[in-house]
Design a protein around this motif. Sequence first.
Motif, mmCIF file in Angstrom:
data_model
loop_
_atom_site.group_PDB
_atom_site.id
_atom_site.type_symbol
_atom_site.label_atom_id
_atom_site.label_comp_id
_atom_site.label_asym_id
_atom_site.label_seq_id
_atom_site.Cartn_x
_atom_site.Cartn_y
_atom_site.Cartn_z
ATOM 1 N N LEU A 149 -14.842 72.254 24.101
ATOM 2 C CA LEU A 149 -14.660 73.468 23.311
ATOM 3 C C LEU A 149 -14.784 73.158 21.818
ATOM 4 O O LEU A 149 -14.595 72.019 21.390
ATOM 5 C CB LEU A 149 -13.283 74.074 23.587
ATOM 6 C CG LEU A 149 -13.060 74.675 24.975
ATOM 7 C CD1 LEU A 149 -11.629 75.177 25.099
ATOM 8 C CD2 LEU A 149 -14.041 75.815 25.238
ATOM 9 N N PRO A 150 -15.086 74.169 20.989
ATOM 10 C CA PRO A 150 -15.159 73.964 19.536
ATOM 11 C C PRO A 150 -13.819 73.486 18.978
ATOM 12 O O PRO A 150 -12.758 73.746 19.556
ATOM 13 C CB PRO A 150 -15.514 75.363 19.008
ATOM 14 C CG PRO A 150 -16.180 76.042 20.157
ATOM 15 C CD PRO A 150 -15.461 75.546 21.372
ATOM 16 N N ASP A 151 -13.872 72.816 17.845
ATOM 17 C CA ASP A 151 -12.663 72.282 17.222
ATOM 18 C C ASP A 151 -11.592 73.351 17.032
ATOM 19 O O ASP A 151 -10.407 73.112 17.278
ATOM 20 C CB ASP A 151 -12.993 71.685 15.848
ATOM 21 C CG ASP A 151 -13.940 70.510 15.940
ATOM 22 O OD1 ASP A 151 -13.968 69.850 16.987
ATOM 23 O OD2 ASP A 151 -14.650 70.249 14.947
ATOM 24 N N GLU A 152 -12.027 74.517 16.558
ATOM 25 C CA GLU A 152 -11.077 75.578 16.247
ATOM 26 C C GLU A 152 -10.293 76.014 17.487
ATOM 27 O O GLU A 152 -9.089 76.281 17.413
ATOM 28 C CB GLU A 152 -11.811 76.780 15.641
ATOM 29 C CG GLU A 152 -12.451 76.518 14.292
ATOM 30 C CD GLU A 152 -13.776 75.762 14.376
ATOM 31 O OE1 GLU A 152 -14.301 75.358 13.328
ATOM 32 O OE2 GLU A 152 -14.292 75.586 15.516
ATOM 33 N N GLU A 153 -10.968 76.073 18.615
ATOM 34 C CA GLU A 153 -10.295 76.477 19.854
ATOM 35 C C GLU A 153 -9.360 75.382 20.352
ATOM 36 O O GLU A 153 -8.267 75.661 20.851
ATOM 37 C CB GLU A 153 -11.335 76.829 20.922
ATOM 38 C CG GLU A 153 -12.142 78.078 20.596
ATOM 39 C CD GLU A 153 -13.098 78.454 21.717
ATOM 40 O OE1 GLU A 153 -12.732 78.254 22.893
ATOM 41 O OE2 GLU A 153 -14.208 78.935 21.421
ATOM 42 N N VAL A 154 -9.787 74.143 20.205
ATOM 43 C CA VAL A 154 -8.933 73.029 20.618
ATOM 44 C C VAL A 154 -7.662 73.007 19.770
ATOM 45 O O VAL A 154 -6.558 72.781 20.278
ATOM 46 C CB VAL A 154 -9.674 71.684 20.481
ATOM 47 C CG1 VAL A 154 -8.732 70.524 20.804
ATOM 48 C CG2 VAL A 154 -10.883 71.645 21.411
ATOM 49 N N LEU A 155 -7.812 73.255 18.472
ATOM 50 C CA LEU A 155 -6.652 73.280 17.580
ATOM 51 C C LEU A 155 -5.670 74.365 18.009
ATOM 52 O O LEU A 155 -4.456 74.133 18.050
ATOM 53 C CB LEU A 155 -7.101 73.524 16.137
ATOM 54 C CG LEU A 155 -5.984 73.540 15.084
ATOM 55 C CD1 LEU A 155 -5.345 72.160 14.972
ATOM 56 C CD2 LEU A 155 -6.536 73.971 13.727
ATOM 57 N N ALA A 156 -6.197 75.536 18.332
ATOM 58 C CA ALA A 156 -5.337 76.640 18.765
ATOM 59 C C ALA A 156 -4.612 76.292 20.064
ATOM 60 O O ALA A 156 -3.418 76.568 20.221
ATOM 61 C CB ALA A 156 -6.174 77.905 18.943
ATOM 62 N N ILE A 157 -5.315 75.670 20.982
ATOM 63 C CA ILE A 157 -4.715 75.291 22.261
ATOM 64 C C ILE A 157 -3.637 74.237 22.060
ATOM 65 O O ILE A 157 -2.613 74.222 22.750
ATOM 66 C CB ILE A 157 -5.804 74.777 23.228
ATOM 67 C CG1 ILE A 157 -6.710 75.936 23.647
ATOM 68 C CG2 ILE A 157 -5.180 74.121 24.457
ATOM 69 C CD1 ILE A 157 -7.914 75.517 24.463
ATOM 70 N N SER A 158 -3.839 73.351 21.079
ATOM 71 C CA SER A 158 -2.871 72.274 20.844
ATOM 72 C C SER A 158 -1.509 72.811 20.407
ATOM 73 O O SER A 158 -0.501 72.113 20.523
ATOM 74 C CB SER A 158 -3.401 71.299 19.787
ATOM 75 O OG SER A 158 -3.390 71.881 18.496
#
Length: 207
Positions: free
Chosen positions: A14-23
Amino acid sequence: MKAREIAGQNIKNLPDEEVLAISLVSPSAFEILVDRYQSAFLRKAGGIVKREDDAQDTVQETFVKIYLNAKKFKKEKAGDSFKNWAYKILINCAISRYGKLKKEMLALKPLDLSDSGEKALNLSADYAERENLETKIDNKNFVSGILEKLPDAFSAILKKYFFGGKSHKEIAAEDGISAGAAKLRLFRAKKAFKKAAEELGKRPLVI
Protein backbone atom coordinates in the motif's frame (compact mmCIF):
# COMPACT_ATOMS: atom_id res chain seq x y z
CA MET A 1 -2.96 -11.25 13.28
CA LYS A 2 0.32 -10.79 11.46
CA ALA A 3 2.20 -7.48 11.72
CA ARG A 4 1.60 -6.65 8.08
CA GLU A 5 -2.00 -7.73 7.76
CA ILE A 6 -5.20 -6.11 8.98
CA ALA A 7 -8.50 -7.89 8.64
CA GLY A 8 -6.84 -10.37 6.31
CA GLN A 9 -5.54 -7.68 3.96
CA ASN A 10 -1.85 -7.62 3.13
CA ILE A 11 -0.71 -4.00 3.36
CA LYS A 12 2.98 -4.14 2.52
CA ASN A 13 2.32 -2.83 -1.00
CA LEU A 14 0.00 0.00 0.00
CA PRO A 15 1.08 3.66 -0.41
CA ASP A 16 3.04 5.22 2.45
CA GLU A 17 0.13 7.43 3.47
CA GLU A 18 -2.20 4.46 3.92
CA VAL A 19 0.39 2.47 5.83
CA LEU A 20 0.91 5.43 8.16
CA ALA A 21 -2.83 5.66 8.81
CA ILE A 22 -3.05 1.93 9.50
CA SER A 23 -0.11 2.14 11.91
CA LEU A 24 -2.22 4.34 14.18
CA VAL A 25 -4.47 1.37 14.94
CA SER A 26 -1.87 -1.34 14.34
CA PRO A 27 1.56 -0.01 15.45
CA SER A 28 3.41 -3.01 14.03
CA ALA A 29 2.51 -1.77 10.54
CA PHE A 30 4.92 1.11 11.08
CA GLU A 31 7.75 -1.39 10.52
CA ILE A 32 6.89 -1.26 6.82
CA LEU A 33 7.76 2.44 6.65
CA VAL A 34 10.95 1.85 8.62
CA ASP A 35 11.98 -0.84 6.13
CA ARG A 36 11.21 1.43 3.19
CA TYR A 37 13.08 4.50 4.36
CA GLN A 38 15.77 3.52 6.85
CA SER A 39 18.65 3.12 4.38
CA ALA A 40 17.82 6.31 2.47
CA PHE A 41 17.40 8.25 5.72
CA LEU A 42 20.80 7.06 6.96
CA ARG A 43 22.47 8.30 3.79
CA LYS A 44 20.74 11.67 4.01
CA ALA A 45 21.44 12.14 7.72
CA GLY A 46 25.05 11.04 7.25
CA GLY A 47 25.57 13.81 4.74
CA ILE A 48 24.62 16.34 7.42
CA VAL A 49 25.93 15.02 10.74
CA LYS A 50 28.88 13.14 9.16
CA ARG A 51 29.40 10.45 11.84
CA GLU A 52 27.68 7.08 11.47
CA ASP A 53 26.55 6.86 15.10
CA ASP A 54 25.06 10.34 14.96
CA ALA A 55 23.31 9.51 11.69
CA GLN A 56 21.79 6.40 13.26
CA ASP A 57 20.61 8.37 16.29
CA THR A 58 19.14 11.02 13.99
CA VAL A 59 17.21 8.45 11.97
CA GLN A 60 15.94 6.78 15.12
CA GLU A 61 14.75 10.13 16.47
CA THR A 62 13.12 10.88 13.12
CA PHE A 63 11.08 7.68 13.09
CA VAL A 64 9.96 8.34 16.66
CA LYS A 65 8.78 11.84 15.71
CA ILE A 66 7.07 10.57 12.57
CA TYR A 67 5.08 8.04 14.55
CA LEU A 68 4.21 10.41 17.39
CA ASN A 69 3.03 13.04 14.90
CA ALA A 70 1.32 10.66 12.48
CA LYS A 71 -2.12 12.11 13.24
CA LYS A 72 -0.92 15.54 12.11
CA PHE A 73 -0.09 14.38 8.59
CA LYS A 74 -2.71 15.39 6.05
CA LYS A 75 -2.55 15.13 2.28
CA GLU A 76 -4.50 18.25 1.36
CA LYS A 77 -3.02 19.13 -2.02
CA ALA A 78 -0.84 17.77 -4.79
CA GLY A 79 2.71 17.32 -3.60
CA ASP A 80 1.67 16.58 -0.03
CA SER A 81 3.22 13.16 0.32
CA PHE A 82 4.43 11.16 3.28
CA LYS A 83 7.89 11.11 1.72
CA ASN A 84 8.20 14.91 1.57
CA TRP A 85 6.80 15.29 5.07
CA ALA A 86 9.09 12.61 6.50
CA TYR A 87 12.20 14.08 4.88
CA LYS A 88 11.41 17.49 6.36
CA ILE A 89 11.35 15.91 9.81
CA LEU A 90 14.60 14.05 9.09
CA ILE A 91 16.42 17.16 7.90
CA ASN A 92 15.22 19.20 10.89
CA CYS A 93 16.43 16.47 13.26
CA ALA A 94 19.78 16.23 11.49
CA ILE A 95 20.39 19.98 11.46
CA SER A 96 19.42 20.23 15.12
CA ARG A 97 21.77 17.39 16.10
CA TYR A 98 24.63 18.83 14.05
CA GLY A 99 24.19 22.21 15.73
CA LYS A 100 24.26 20.65 19.19
CA LEU A 101 27.35 18.60 18.40
CA LYS A 102 29.14 21.65 17.03
CA LYS A 103 28.35 23.68 20.16
CA GLU A 104 29.55 20.87 22.38
CA MET A 105 32.87 20.65 20.57
CA LEU A 106 33.37 24.42 20.73
CA ALA A 107 32.61 24.37 24.45
CA LEU A 108 35.58 22.10 25.15
CA LYS A 109 38.66 23.71 26.63
CA PRO A 110 41.47 24.44 24.16
CA LEU A 111 43.79 21.48 23.74
CA ASP A 112 47.56 21.63 23.88
CA LEU A 113 48.29 19.81 20.65
CA SER A 114 52.03 19.91 21.30
CA ASP A 115 51.50 17.54 24.22
CA SER A 116 48.46 15.64 23.03
CA GLY A 117 49.62 15.10 19.48
CA GLU A 118 47.37 13.88 16.73
CA LYS A 119 45.21 11.87 19.14
CA ALA A 120 43.63 15.10 20.31
CA LEU A 121 42.31 15.67 16.82
CA ASN A 122 40.35 12.43 17.06
CA LEU A 123 38.29 13.60 20.03
CA SER A 124 34.87 12.12 19.35
CA ALA A 125 31.42 13.60 19.74
CA ASP A 126 30.71 10.84 22.27
CA TYR A 127 33.42 12.27 24.53
CA ALA A 128 32.00 15.75 24.04
CA GLU A 129 28.60 14.42 24.98
CA ARG A 130 29.87 12.98 28.25
CA GLU A 131 31.76 16.19 29.01
CA ASN A 132 28.63 18.19 28.26
CA LEU A 133 26.68 16.24 30.86
CA GLU A 134 29.14 17.18 33.59
CA THR A 135 29.19 20.86 32.67
CA LYS A 136 25.42 21.22 32.55
CA ILE A 137 24.63 19.47 35.83
CA ASP A 138 25.55 21.05 39.15
CA ASN A 139 27.19 18.07 40.82
CA LYS A 140 27.50 14.32 40.89
CA ASN A 141 24.99 14.03 43.70
CA PHE A 142 22.35 15.44 41.39
CA VAL A 143 23.28 12.91 38.71
CA SER A 144 23.12 10.05 41.18
CA GLY A 145 19.75 11.25 42.42
CA ILE A 146 18.33 11.24 38.90
CA LEU A 147 19.75 7.81 38.10
CA GLU A 148 18.15 6.38 41.22
CA LYS A 149 14.74 7.52 39.98
CA LEU A 150 15.12 5.79 36.62
CA PRO A 151 14.32 2.13 35.88
CA ASP A 152 17.28 -0.14 36.61
CA ALA A 153 17.89 -0.86 32.92
CA PHE A 154 18.13 2.86 32.11
CA SER A 155 20.27 3.70 35.13
CA ALA A 156 22.71 0.88 34.41
CA ILE A 157 23.27 1.75 30.76
CA LEU A 158 23.72 5.48 31.48
CA LYS A 159 26.36 4.75 34.12
CA LYS A 160 28.27 2.62 31.63
CA TYR A 161 27.92 5.18 28.82
CA PHE A 162 28.59 8.45 30.63
CA PHE A 163 30.82 7.40 33.50
CA GLY A 164 32.33 4.20 32.14
CA GLY A 165 33.03 5.76 28.75
CA LYS A 166 31.68 2.73 26.91
CA SER A 167 30.14 2.78 23.45
CA HIS A 168 26.77 1.18 22.75
CA LYS A 169 28.61 -1.67 21.00
CA GLU A 170 30.75 -2.34 24.07
CA ILE A 171 27.66 -2.24 26.26
CA ALA A 172 25.91 -4.66 23.91
CA ALA A 173 28.78 -7.13 24.09
CA GLU A 174 28.95 -6.83 27.88
CA ASP A 175 25.20 -7.29 28.38
CA GLY A 176 24.80 -9.99 25.76
CA ILE A 177 22.35 -8.04 23.59
CA SER A 178 22.46 -6.77 20.02
CA ALA A 179 24.07 -3.43 19.19
CA GLY A 180 20.71 -2.21 17.92
CA ALA A 181 19.00 -3.12 21.19
CA ALA A 182 21.71 -1.35 23.18
CA LYS A 183 21.41 1.78 21.02
CA LEU A 184 17.63 1.85 21.43
CA ARG A 185 17.87 1.36 25.20
CA LEU A 186 20.48 4.13 25.45
CA PHE A 187 18.30 6.47 23.39
CA ARG A 188 15.31 5.86 25.67
CA ALA A 189 17.44 6.14 28.81
CA LYS A 190 18.81 9.55 27.79
CA LYS A 191 15.30 10.77 27.06
CA ALA A 192 14.13 9.59 30.48
CA PHE A 193 17.12 11.22 32.19
CA LYS A 194 16.53 14.53 30.44
CA LYS A 195 12.84 14.53 31.38
CA ALA A 196 13.57 13.68 35.03
CA ALA A 197 16.22 16.40 35.28
CA GLU A 198 13.97 19.05 33.78
CA GLU A 199 11.13 18.10 36.13
CA LEU A 200 13.42 18.93 39.04
CA GLY A 201 13.77 22.48 37.80
CA LYS A 202 17.04 22.26 35.92
CA ARG A 203 17.40 23.94 32.57
CA PRO A 204 16.84 21.69 29.54
CA LEU A 205 19.74 19.32 29.01
CA VAL A 206 21.39 18.25 25.79
CA ILE A 207 22.58 14.69 26.39
